[in-house]
Motif scaffolding. Structure first.
Motif, PDB file in Angstrom:
ATOM      1  N   TYR A  99      18.865  42.525  48.746  1.00 11.91           N
ATOM      2  CA  TYR A  99      19.574  43.146  49.864  1.00 11.91           C
ATOM      3  C   TYR A  99      18.592  43.864  50.787  1.00 11.91           C
ATOM      4  O   TYR A  99      18.673  43.747  52.013  1.00 11.91           O
ATOM      5  CB  TYR A  99      20.611  44.149  49.354  1.00 11.91           C
ATOM      6  N   ARG A 100      17.689  44.644  50.189  1.00  6.01           N
ATOM      7  CA  ARG A 100      16.713  45.392  50.991  1.00  6.01           C
ATOM      8  C   ARG A 100      15.885  44.448  51.858  1.00  6.01           C
ATOM      9  O   ARG A 100      15.718  44.681  53.072  1.00  6.01           O
ATOM     10  CB  ARG A 100      15.786  46.186  50.080  1.00  6.01           C
ATOM     11  N   GLN A 119      18.435  42.634  42.146  1.00  5.81           N
ATOM     12  CA  GLN A 119      19.507  42.247  43.055  1.00  5.81           C
ATOM     13  C   GLN A 119      19.440  43.070  44.343  1.00  5.81           C
ATOM     14  O   GLN A 119      19.547  42.529  45.453  1.00  5.81           O
ATOM     15  CB  GLN A 119      20.863  42.428  42.378  1.00  5.81           C
ATOM     16  N   PHE A 120      19.207  44.364  44.202  1.00  3.75           N
ATOM     17  CA  PHE A 120      19.140  45.218  45.392  1.00  3.75           C
ATOM     18  C   PHE A 120      17.861  44.985  46.188  1.00  3.75           C
ATOM     19  O   PHE A 120      17.838  45.248  47.393  1.00  3.75           O
ATOM     20  CB  PHE A 120      19.278  46.686  44.983  1.00  3.75           C
ATOM     21  N   SER A 121      16.827  44.474  45.540  1.00  3.55           N
ATOM     22  CA  SER A 121      15.622  44.134  46.300  1.00  3.55           C
ATOM     23  C   SER A 121      15.920  43.003  47.280  1.00  3.55           C
ATOM     24  O   SER A 121      15.346  42.940  48.371  1.00  3.55           O
ATOM     25  CB  SER A 121      14.482  43.734  45.363  1.00  3.55           C
ATOM     26  N   LEU A 142      18.567  51.125  50.606  1.00  3.90           N
ATOM     27  CA  LEU A 142      18.693  50.065  49.598  1.00  3.90           C
ATOM     28  C   LEU A 142      17.467  50.050  48.690  1.00  3.90           C
ATOM     29  O   LEU A 142      17.576  49.791  47.482  1.00  3.90           O
ATOM     30  CB  LEU A 142      18.858  48.710  50.286  1.00  3.90           C
ATOM     31  N   LYS A 160      17.871  52.559  45.939  1.00  2.00           N
ATOM     32  CA  LYS A 160      18.743  52.064  44.865  1.00  2.00           C
ATOM     33  C   LYS A 160      18.017  51.005  44.040  1.00  2.00           C
ATOM     34  O   LYS A 160      18.217  50.908  42.823  1.00  2.00           O
ATOM     35  CB  LYS A 160      20.031  51.482  45.447  1.00  2.00           C
ATOM     36  N   GLN A 161      17.159  50.233  44.676  1.00  3.42           N
ATOM     37  CA  GLN A 161      16.358  49.253  43.947  1.00  3.42           C
ATOM     38  C   GLN A 161      15.520  49.930  42.879  1.00  3.42           C
ATOM     39  O   GLN A 161      15.451  49.467  41.727  1.00  3.42           O
ATOM     40  CB  GLN A 161      15.456  48.504  44.927  1.00  3.42           C
ATOM     41  N   LEU A 218      29.655  44.232  46.488  1.00  6.19           N
ATOM     42  CA  LEU A 218      29.976  45.515  45.871  1.00  6.19           C
ATOM     43  C   LEU A 218      31.449  45.597  45.481  1.00  6.19           C
ATOM     44  O   LEU A 218      31.799  46.207  44.468  1.00  6.19           O
ATOM     45  CB  LEU A 218      29.598  46.664  46.804  1.00  6.19           C
ATOM     46  N   LEU A 225      26.561  53.706  49.336  1.00  7.36           N
ATOM     47  CA  LEU A 225      25.302  53.468  48.634  1.00  7.36           C
ATOM     48  C   LEU A 225      24.752  54.717  47.956  1.00  7.36           C
ATOM     49  O   LEU A 225      24.277  54.660  46.813  1.00  7.36           O
ATOM     50  CB  LEU A 225      24.249  52.931  49.600  1.00  7.36           C
ATOM     51  N   LEU A 278      26.795  42.110  51.406  1.00  5.29           N
ATOM     52  CA  LEU A 278      26.591  43.275  50.554  1.00  5.29           C
ATOM     53  C   LEU A 278      27.922  43.930  50.217  1.00  5.29           C
ATOM     54  O   LEU A 278      28.195  44.255  49.048  1.00  5.29           O
ATOM     55  CB  LEU A 278      25.673  44.276  51.260  1.00  5.29           C
TER      56      LEU A 278
END
Length: 471
Positions: free
Chosen positions: A201-202, A197-199, A168, A171-172, A292, A384, A288
């Protein structure tokens, strides 16, 4: 065939099997699910390690002879390294608090140890109860084996979570400059970057890994030595200390006795905490996956912010349709973990001096853990890793959002911003067009202050607000 006897009578056992009469009775009584104790990863090995450490401890306190110890240890090592699944065939659903499982292991080791010493199966030299089960009870063996098993499985889950969080994070970084529209209550909100946004999730999955690691640390405290109800009755002086020394040396893990054996045998609330960590992880995975699915909806009439990789055709009737099958798989994992969590919670109720529902707890825990351990890397690989941002669609949505009127509320007041948003909605215009036409901001000011990219960074906006564009 050979004949074995117990207090209820006798049974004939095929001589190829090392298990005995109590295992045979359990096969007759409990074969309902198709899931055996050998299907639980590391569970049989955990039981064998306990029996091996107990034999070493009993020898150390002079309760077990040299030849008996040698044969028991050799037998345990053989089964640890060979995984003879056929010898541990019991259904995971069983009554008696796991007595059948404990006796299955006792009988297998006793018959093999006798075979080593005498050349034939039997209990003349090594008896399943007298020698293999010496200083033990099902009541301390089973919960201890469960904790050792959980320590291993939770370690695998922690590793999977950290790898998933790292994916993740990649992707961030990849999406750091992709500006998109934020959404709250499924309505347009302020812009942010897809990387931001992905931060989130991470960070959540990193936190989940820490949660798993924390509950895993409590697996190191075992009730071994408490015997039947916590009094330690039936053990010899020095056995408990010798047992934990042997187990820790053999496994390379520093296991310790629980501070209160009565608590350890009576109460199973520890497993509620473990299940909560699994449920939390599954909930994050569900969030998540659900996000998506929404972000990838379309591709022509949905949000279409990201493009999920196509891994299979999506319809038997509609050509060209591709479904978000990997996120949908992950969501179903979440549902299953939720069901297992409820079963674990109820099974942890117990009564008086023992919890007898531990087989169900172990089965549910094991299934949830395995689903998550397998799902996380598959999600990374199939979803991902090849996830693509639709930058054009993201930018268009961010630039046309009425939520940009928040800038006007910050620069002027809420009423002015509300009027701007209302007029933009009525006239079908952008916030940028309305504020320029109304004279609230110059074209240059509007272009800079209403740039969605500026709104994703407080530093950028504050720099403009306090500088030449201050109004």
């Amino acid at each position: 065939m050979r004949t074995e006897h117990d207090a209820l009578g006798s049974r004939q056992i095929e001589d190829k099997y090392y298990y005995g009469i109590q295992t045979q009775r359990a096969l007759e009584n409990f074969s309902i699910s198709g899931t055996t104790i050998a299907d639980i990863p590391s569970y049989i090995d955990s039981l064998l390690q306990i029996k091996k450490a107990a034999a070493i401890a009993n020898h150390r306190v002079a309760a077990l002879g040299d030849e008996q110890l040698s044969a028991i240890v050799l037998a345990a090592d053989e089964f640890i390294h060979s995984h003879k699944v056929v010898q541990f065939p019991l259904d995971i659903y069983q009554g008696g608090g796991g007595t059948s499982t404990n006796m299955n292991v006792n009988e297998v080791l006793a018959n093999r140890a006798n075979e080593i010493l005498t050349g034939k199966k039997g209990y003349e030299s090594v008896h399943p109860n007298t020698h293999i089960n010496m200083c033990q009870s099902t009541n301390d063996v089973i919960p201890s084996a469960m904790k050792i098993t959980a320590h291993r499985m939770l370690g695998d889950l922690e590793k999977a979570l950290l790898r998933f969080a790292a994916d993740l994070g990649h992707k961030q970084v990849e999406f750091a400059d992709v500006v998109k529209l934020g959404r709250t209550c499924l309505q347009d909100a302020l812009p942010l970057t897809l990387g931001q946004q992905f931060s989130g999730y991470r960070s959540a999955f990193e936190r989940s890994a820490r949660h798993v690691a924390e509950v895993r640390s409590h697996c190191l405290e075992l009730p071994m030595g408490g015997t039947a109800i916590g009094t330690e009755f039936g053990t010899f002086p020095g056995y408990k200390e010798a047992f934990y020394q042997a187990l820790s040396k053999n496994t390379g893990i520093n296991f310790q006795p629980e501070p209160n054996f009565f608590d350890g045998l009576q109460n199973a609330d520890f497993w509620i905490s473990v299940s909560a960590a699994l449920k939390t992880t599954a909930s994050l995975l569900n969030k998540l996956a659900s996000d998506l699915r929404l972000m990838g909806s379309g591709p022509r009439s949905g949000l279409a912010e990201v493009k999920l990789p196509a891994v299979q055709p999506g319809s038997s009737i509609m050509p060209g349709k591709v479904n978000p099958v990997i996120p949908e798989m992950a969501i179903q994992v979440y549902f299953r973990v939720l069901g297992n969590d409820l079963s674990i919670t109820r099974a942890c109720e117990g009564e008086l001096e023992l919890n007898v529902w531990e087989s169900l707890i172990l089965n549910c825990f094991s299934e949830s853990s395995r689903l998550l351990i397998e799902c996380l890397p598959l999600f990374s690989e199939k979803c991902l890793g090849k996830l693509i941002a639709n930058q054009e669609s993201c930018a268009q949505s961010a630039e046309s959002s009425l939520a940009l009127s928040t800038v006007i509320a910050t620069l002027f007041d809420y009423k002015t911003a509300s009027d701007v948003a209302k007029k933009a909605e009525q006239d079908g215009k952008s916030i940028h067009q309305v504020v320029v036409e109304s004279g609230l901001l110059s074209l240059e000011q509007a272009s800079e202050l209403l740039d969605p990219k500026v709104l994703t960074s407080p530093e950028l906006f504050h720099g403009l607000y306090r500088g030449k564009l201050h109004v």
